[in-house]
Scaffold this active site. Sequence first.
Site, PDB file in Angstrom:
ATOM      1  CG  HIS A 216      41.682 -13.833  44.197  1.00 31.11           C
ATOM      2  ND1 HIS A 216      42.348 -13.958  42.995  1.00 31.11           N
ATOM      3  CD2 HIS A 216      40.519 -14.495  44.032  1.00 31.11           C
ATOM      4  CE1 HIS A 216      41.617 -14.639  42.150  1.00 31.11           C
ATOM      5  NE2 HIS A 216      40.492 -14.982  42.754  1.00 31.11           N
ATOM      6  CG  ASP A 246      45.648 -13.432  42.264  1.00 30.16           C
ATOM      7  OD1 ASP A 246      45.607 -13.969  43.387  1.00 30.16           O
ATOM      8  OD2 ASP A 246      44.631 -13.243  41.563  1.00 30.16           O
ATOM      9  N   GLY A 325      34.697 -18.797  40.333  1.00 25.66           N
ATOM     10  CA  GLY A 325      34.951 -20.168  40.761  1.00 25.66           C
ATOM     11  C   GLY A 325      36.110 -20.801  40.020  1.00 25.66           C
ATOM     12  CB  SER A 327      39.803 -17.806  41.295  1.00 24.58           C
ATOM     13  OG  SER A 327      39.418 -16.547  40.832  1.00 24.58           O
ATOM     14  CB  SER A 343      44.618 -13.640  38.237  1.00 28.05           C
ATOM     15  OG  SER A 343      44.437 -12.501  39.056  1.00 28.05           O
TER      16      SER A 343
END
Length: 483
Positions: A216, A246, A325, A327, A343
Amino acid sequence: MSHKRVTKRKAIIAAGGVAALGAAAILLPQANASQDGTSDGAASVKTLKAGDASDLASQLEKLLGDAFAGSYYDDAGKQLVVNVVNVSGDKNNVVVQAEKAGAKVREVENSKAELEAAAKTLKAKATVPGTSWAVDPKTNKILVTADSTVTGNKWDQVDSTVKTLGSGMATIRKSAGTLKPLVSGGDAIFGGGARCSLGFNVTAGDGSPAFLTAGHCGVAAEQWSDSQNGQPIATVDQATFPGDGDFALVKYDDPNTQAPSEVNTGQQTVAISQAAEATVGTQVFRMGSTTGLNDGQVLGLDATVNYPEGTVTGLIQTDVCAEPGDSGGSLFTQDGQAIGLTSGGSGDCTVGGETFFQPVTTALAAVGATLGDGGAGAGDAAGGAGAGAGAVDENGDGIDDNTGEAIQGGGDAGAGAVDENGDGIDDNTGEAIQGGGDAAADGGADQNANGGADASGDGQDQSGNGKNRKGGQQDGSGVNESH
């Protein structure tokens, strides 16, 4: 003879933020602890490291076939617990096979096929944003989670579906937070106004340096920088989100970037030796640019998460906290195995919550990459075989901090930037030999050097100060700035 300087950008895996002291206290003293041996209990049950337990679980799944109903790692006892069902009436043979392999065997009611069928029912009838589900091998059931947005008719839809499966097959619980991908605006690796965290450095299928992060993040922006409003340093090559994962592969724009296979936790650097499958019950550590280092356990595998943006399958469920943040940040074990990429989840690192991770093994296979730098020179004093192994220590200056002497690169001609004459110069071309720490760059000392000098004898890297900037997150970027 003239010496050709070789431009090499130094990149290090280090998500920004201050490391959480609790997790660091667990990680630091035990980083090299061995857990091999045999338990004091049943002689047939082996005491295993988490990585070895994961390998054994994969072997037993193939060996036991339909009788295999999942497994988990007993972190306290350092044992692999394997669930079996009596599918053919030959229970004793199944138990004997698993115990001979060193696992602790537990007979359960639900087979793997039955659990998978229940998950398909949930997908068909309960795919509601804000929900997730995964098999919990400790209870031999599917655990369904609904966040705070699942109310009214949406809650009734999910709850009724779980009830039709029966209490022996699935359970449901409410989560106080909101399930979402953990991307934010701020400071770490930056792209299109979003902030994410770098996961693991890899080598792309074409041999170029790259890194993995969340998918993402990869679909949010094409180019990424290591400082806010800075120049791009990497470009997205592939990204998957939502759908079957992801994850994103992001290639460094400079093909000479050095991308060591390690995670900088802020207090120590953890060398990443290999990618490994997650095992339920394993203690894991997560590094992210917002919250730093945190730890917890794997709770479920092959999780389905229904984000507002769409459904993602095949994730790892944990109780490790995370915040926007984080991720893309790295999930790893204390003995240096890469497990996952952050994720999303619900909650935060104040009240806790659940977080989901993309398995690294699946991401690597999908993008055709290999973990780390492929032996092309991580610049690690303890580096393994391959070009440039041992040519540069952790400070990046080519100096042994204990002796003050130049570190000798390992390997044959070109591998450690030293040829047979010891001068780091190709006798045919007159140019510097390239490697992980070549004679003309980054303190990759040759045999004639004192204190990490390059072939010109000045002991300096491209910046002229004899040092590379260490990945200490001063700018919260998670990526070292080059000189």
